[in-house]
Scaffold this motif. Sequence first.
Motif, PDB file in Angstrom:
ATOM      1  N   ALA A   4     130.698  49.726  -6.447  1.00  0.00           N
ATOM      2  CA  ALA A   4     130.061  50.479  -5.336  1.00  0.00           C
ATOM      3  C   ALA A   4     128.462  49.940  -5.622  1.00  0.00           C
ATOM      4  O   ALA A   4     127.700  49.830  -4.530  1.00  0.00           O
ATOM      5  N   MET A   5     128.093  49.861  -6.646  1.00  0.00           N
ATOM      6  CA  MET A   5     126.571  49.489  -7.006  1.00  0.00           C
ATOM      7  C   MET A   5     126.447  47.966  -6.328  1.00  0.00           C
ATOM      8  O   MET A   5     125.358  47.501  -5.767  1.00  0.00           O
TER       9      MET A   5
ATOM     10  N   CYS B 259     124.193  45.046   0.292  1.00  0.00           N
ATOM     11  CA  CYS B 259     123.740  45.515   1.796  1.00  0.00           C
ATOM     12  C   CYS B 259     122.649  45.557   1.788  1.00  0.00           C
ATOM     13  O   CYS B 259     121.664  45.398   2.878  1.00  0.00           O
ATOM     14  N   SER B 260     121.756  46.119   0.760  1.00  0.00           N
ATOM     15  CA  SER B 260     120.183  46.241   0.757  1.00  0.00           C
ATOM     16  C   SER B 260     119.542  45.083   0.891  1.00  0.00           C
ATOM     17  O   SER B 260     118.360  44.804   1.365  1.00  0.00           O
TER      18      SER B 260
ATOM     19  N   LEU C  12     127.122  52.418   3.608  1.00  0.00           N
ATOM     20  CA  LEU C  12     127.329  53.782   3.691  1.00  0.00           C
ATOM     21  C   LEU C  12     128.533  54.195   2.863  1.00  0.00           C
ATOM     22  O   LEU C  12     128.429  55.295   2.035  1.00  0.00           O
ATOM     23  N   CYS C  13     129.421  53.554   2.831  1.00  0.00           N
ATOM     24  CA  CYS C  13     130.714  53.960   1.777  1.00  0.00           C
ATOM     25  C   CYS C  13     130.223  53.771   0.469  1.00  0.00           C
ATOM     26  O   CYS C  13     130.439  54.544  -0.289  1.00  0.00           O
ATOM     27  N   SER C  14     129.566  52.585   0.098  1.00  0.00           N
ATOM     28  CA  SER C  14     128.920  52.616  -1.455  1.00  0.00           C
ATOM     29  C   SER C  14     128.242  53.763  -1.731  1.00  0.00           C
ATOM     30  O   SER C  14     128.217  54.227  -2.999  1.00  0.00           O
ATOM     31  N   ILE C  15     127.347  54.239  -0.832  1.00  0.00           N
ATOM     32  CA  ILE C  15     126.089  55.317  -1.131  1.00  0.00           C
ATOM     33  C   ILE C  15     126.992  56.726  -1.334  1.00  0.00           C
ATOM     34  O   ILE C  15     126.805  57.444  -2.143  1.00  0.00           O
ATOM     35  N   LEU C  16     127.874  56.641  -0.295  1.00  0.00           N
ATOM     36  CA  LEU C  16     128.589  57.973  -0.605  1.00  0.00           C
ATOM     37  C   LEU C  16     129.286  58.238  -1.748  1.00  0.00           C
ATOM     38  O   LEU C  16     129.389  59.096  -2.542  1.00  0.00           O
TER      39      LEU C  16
END
Length: 535
Positions: free
Chosen positions: A201-202, A208-209, A248-252
């Motif tokens: 996720a990180m 993406c960032s 969005l998926c990784s942040i969630l």
Amino acid sequence: LAEYNNQLQKIISEGRKFLGDLISQCKTLEEAKLLLSHDYLLNHYALGYETTEWAYPRLDEACLSKHKELVTHDFSQRIFRENWLKSTKLKNVKSGVIQKIIIGCILCPLYILFYLFGYLPMKSFGSLDCNGNLQFEAKLKRFPVLSDLFFHFSVPVNRCISDFSSHLLFILFLLLTMINPNDEEKVLDVNWYDALLVIWAMGFSVKCSKQAFHFLKNFFFSGSMYQSAHQKRSLQGVRDVYNVLQFLCSILILLGKMFKFVGFDCSFSLDSERIYSWPFEKDNPQDYCDNSFLKTGYTLIGLGATVCILNLLHFFEFNSYFGPIILSMRQTAHDIMKVLTTFLVFLIAFSVGLHFSLKFSNMYCEGEYEKIIERQKYSDGEFNCTQSIVQTKLTGFVLEDNVNHFRDFKEAIKTCFWSLFDPGHPEVIGCTEGPPRHLGMFLWASYQVVNVVIMMNLLIALMNATIAGIQEDKITEWRFARTQIWRTYFEHYKISVLPVPFNVPEMIMNLILGISKRLIMCKSGNVDNSEVPLK
């Protein structure tokens, strides 16, 4: 200006038709390549994040301006496919995808090591030949196995397959976290799949960032010349909604993990005692309140898992059978958003009107007052979370209940929204009498007419027209959508080459090599040359 818009569109249409006719006159692929090769007049609106370093910027321009006839022409597709495979030999990629995924997973450690400690240093410090290619690359071609290890990630199709494999692993870790096979009772333990899920996720969030930063840099710092046109075309270049969903998926998931480990104690309970020992002794989620941080964490992870699995549709667009279907779904989503925007105006307008008309009614149906009192107890926090099962007399309002749903504005919004999927139900007005009942019935009936007769039929008509337009020439539409995905991998090295989570070591390695190269150049006094793009 508006008065010149029709004539401008006519000129654009004629120009596109002329280009389509021009490439159709080419007899061979070499003639088409010569026609589509570099044009220096295009440089004044070239975008920094677009594929401007390859030999066919006219095709890049056609993709940005959505010239589908030129992009999907057989010669153009052949050029795109050669760059996609880094080979002039046509291959049936679909037949070897499973084999490539298996081989890629087995040899992944070797590919990554050779790329980090072989290809990257060679790209930064290697010497070039007269054609701008690495001299070491020509020497390695005599050793196919070694050459494949060094230049595996320089092929766009290999980078795409590695991204697909990484995404599948991400989903696998999510499923293992859900099943939790290695869970120890009464211990809030961290298993290997929990740690890997956070690492993946990180990695996705960093990737993406970096993409977002790269886009914003080109959008806001494009220079004064042609700035308006540059920014407009820069927005046109944002095609991949899947990147937004992946971020969005990784942040969630990261937020869910944080909430899960921070919220080990039911802080909303009145009588519970906080536990600060490690390992935690309250490992049963049933011992926590529904509004605790722990269960909020599980909810966020579940939402992230849904988005992550849905993001697999991105790779389905490569298939000629599923691609047009996914494309139709994406296009109809635009129609849904248009109608939904209008629907929100009607929703708020009728909710406000019904709430003001009926909120002061003192006529209660049987059992309605008890439900309101029980809901008030819940909102005031009068419940106990110290037991495994919390039994309440709380019952919500449903559309079939003969109660007044419009005393509370939040309940009015919910009732109006859910009636979209189950229209009718005049009993939502409750036992109110007099003018409030009659006016409320009129507003509710008007809202049902707007929903059932106008909005739903309008949406169905728009979706039918969109799907019919795609199905009419679905091969062209699918080829264009597939080409847009191909282009994101042609210069993928500007963002990251290695799959998640190895994109983070790649960024660190690039930083170290960049600093080392600058130090060496400063010592020797030589001029710094730009890096060699991936071939």
